[in-house]
Design a protein around this motif. Sequence first.
Motif, short mmCIF file in Angstrom:
data_model
loop_
_atom_site.label_atom_id
_atom_site.label_comp_id
_atom_site.label_asym_id
_atom_site.label_seq_id
_atom_site.Cartn_x
_atom_site.Cartn_y
_atom_site.Cartn_z
N UNK A 44 -5.10 12.93 -4.60
CA UNK A 44 -5.73 11.66 -4.20
C UNK A 44 -4.70 10.55 -4.07
N UNK A 45 -3.81 10.47 -5.03
CA UNK A 45 -2.78 9.43 -4.97
C UNK A 45 -1.89 9.60 -3.74
N UNK A 46 -1.62 10.84 -3.40
CA UNK A 46 -0.80 11.11 -2.23
C UNK A 46 -1.54 10.75 -0.94
N UNK A 47 -2.79 11.14 -0.85
CA UNK A 47 -3.54 10.94 0.38
C UNK A 47 -3.95 9.48 0.58
N UNK A 48 -4.24 8.78 -0.49
CA UNK A 48 -4.72 7.41 -0.37
C UNK A 48 -3.60 6.38 -0.39
N UNK A 49 -2.48 6.75 -0.97
CA UNK A 49 -1.33 5.85 -0.99
C UNK A 49 -1.67 4.51 -1.61
N UNK A 50 -1.43 3.42 -0.86
CA UNK A 50 -1.67 2.07 -1.38
C UNK A 50 -3.09 1.57 -1.15
N UNK A 51 -3.96 2.42 -0.60
CA UNK A 51 -5.33 1.96 -0.34
C UNK A 51 -6.08 1.63 -1.62
N UNK A 52 -5.81 2.39 -2.68
CA UNK A 52 -6.54 2.15 -3.92
C UNK A 52 -5.75 2.68 -5.11
N UNK A 53 -6.12 2.23 -6.30
CA UNK A 53 -5.48 2.68 -7.53
C UNK A 53 -6.36 3.75 -8.17
N UNK A 54 -5.76 4.93 -8.41
CA UNK A 54 -6.48 6.06 -8.99
C UNK A 54 -5.91 6.33 -10.38
#
Length: 712
Positions: free
Chosen positions: A181-191
């Motif tokens: 998720x962190x890889x795919x979403x990048x800076x879009x959201x904090x996981x």
Amino acid sequence: MSPNQACKPGMPPIKAAQMQTQELRRPVGPQATPDPAPRARLAVFGASAALLGYGGFEMYGVLSLGGTTPLEWAMLGLFLITFAWIALAAVGAVAGFLILRSRDQGDAATGSGPLKLEAKGHTAVLVPCYNENPASVATAIEAMVHELDQYGANSGFDWCLLSDTRDPETALKEEEAVSLLRQRLGDKSRIYYRRRRVNTDRKSGNVAEFCRNWGSHYDYLLVLDADSLLSADVIIQLANRIDRDPNAGLIQTVPRLVGGTSLIARLQQFANAVYGPIIAAGLARWAGSEGNFWGHNAIIRRQAFMDACGLPQLKGRAPFGGTILSHDFVEAALLRRCGWKVIIADDLEGSYEESPPSIVDLAVRDRRWCQGNLQHSKVIGSRGFHWVNRFHLLTGIFSYLCSPLWFALILVGVMLALQAQYIRPEYFDSTFSLFPSWPRQDAPRAVRLFLLTMLVLLIPKILGIARVLMNASLRQRLGGTARTIGSMLVEILLSAAIAPIMMCVHCGAVFSTLMGGDSGWSPQRRDDGSLPWKQLFYRHRWHTVIGVALALVAWNNSPALLAWLSPAIFGLLLAAPLSALTASLKIGGWFQRRRILATAEELEEPSVLRTYRRLHPTIEAKLACMAPLEEHFSNSYLISRHEALTPKYEGTPFTAEEALARVKIMDAPNHRQALQWLSEKELDKVLLTPYLYRMLVGLAQSPTHQQQTKAG
């Protein structure tokens, strides 16, 4: 993705705060308790009382024509209790129908402006999970993040996966899912991700532990379940509403059921979509600021929750003592006790969850819910609770006690029939009379009462369908008039067949709880609910036996009694086949292709559901490629990631599993042998205990082991 980004900590820095345990028996100071719905409550409860009074009067007239026996008094008492339950539901449905009709007409005339996040407060979206499918949980989070991104609203939300998972391989897959998720979403959201070392107090303890360590970073908590899915509209509106109302402690949405493929899941989805809204609208209106909390798909003011909702341990042993299982009702009552409003936002559409895929899974879930609701008998008398919150607790208790009462009503009816057949009546009583006193009952009045009871029972269904048929848009969203009516008939017939089974399931759950049985805590199946025929017959053996016994008694007594009991007999005799039929994905698919029991979310899929369906295969495939367990301990990247995601717990008690795991690792010649020796509980302890984890990693990376691996 760089290794540094991949191995960043699972959670933000700890910002500890107190969450004081509440004293349920201690009086609280005076709180402002505005009552915004007195007229609605008076109307609903007054009409329900009038309807109950009329039904009771008619039943007394049926039974008292020739004098009233103890059995007839018992039947009258049971009738009054059970009729009160359906009368309140019927009147509430009428109120909800009127509200929704007004709302439907208003929606046609008014529009809405562009959606925008106006809330100044920061929200933590909490996703507690326990041995769930990590691919499904990760997909739901990513789908909701993508939806919020379209409105530029992601900066207001952090996503926190709070794991209570005890299966080691599932836990490692959760870490893989968070990394993905962190890889795919990048800076879009904090996981964020945290897995607890000890599952203290189950879900309520999971959320409370987050609040004590990290809650102070946030203003609001949006609490979800592992199967929850919310549209961007609902998420943003929840944040805006609680931010605008400083007295709001909790705002609860009314989730719609989606994603079911088995027949029983489709049945629940249709009922939830058509009948659910009018029930929810009526409840929201008369409950007012004393609404209820259903544990998920709701936003909470974090400070209010921490100040008011520290749950105590109940005195005594399980099932009635210990952890408060159905914590949500109690948390709503505690918030209201401290002056915070608890609101049911029945007007928000776009809140979704899944339903159990079989009768067996419904029974497992209801066994746990039964224990939690009956446990409220020790809480309902708490000091300072608003009477409406006490009523919510009472309805939760009665929702399970109602089945034994219905069953008792059936048994009393059977006993009356047997009494008429086998016991010689007393034609001349002790008072001198020239004429005998014949045992009599008012048959025409009994027929009228039966029709009244059926009408009251079916009013929520009738009004739900009436609302759909009176609204062209709703009719079209459900597949048209003919399909809507056909689906209603299928739902009524199948529900009538299943109702006796669920009655016996609830009776068994109540009996088991009263006898001291604990429901435990097992994960819920989400997709396929099918079981082998042998298991089905075993699980439904007592239901079938009860059906056979009722059939034999009725057959031996009279055709009238057999006809009266035929709905219950039919469902119980066919319990195992009905269970198999309704759990079948193939049969459910047949109904789905013909758009029977279809819902608006199925025929015109909302954006967040489409996004979920599109993303799920990709995420599931990527997680399926995760490195095998034995390779985890020799992969430097996976080791670093695990250590970064594992919280450091101070002062946790030393356990037997920890001691055994340490000995086994010390004695093992290599890490593969250690993994074979370690039990699931011991391996789970290894993954959560840094020094044990490092011992196993050291064993995997030792020169001796590497030489053995090369030689092999």
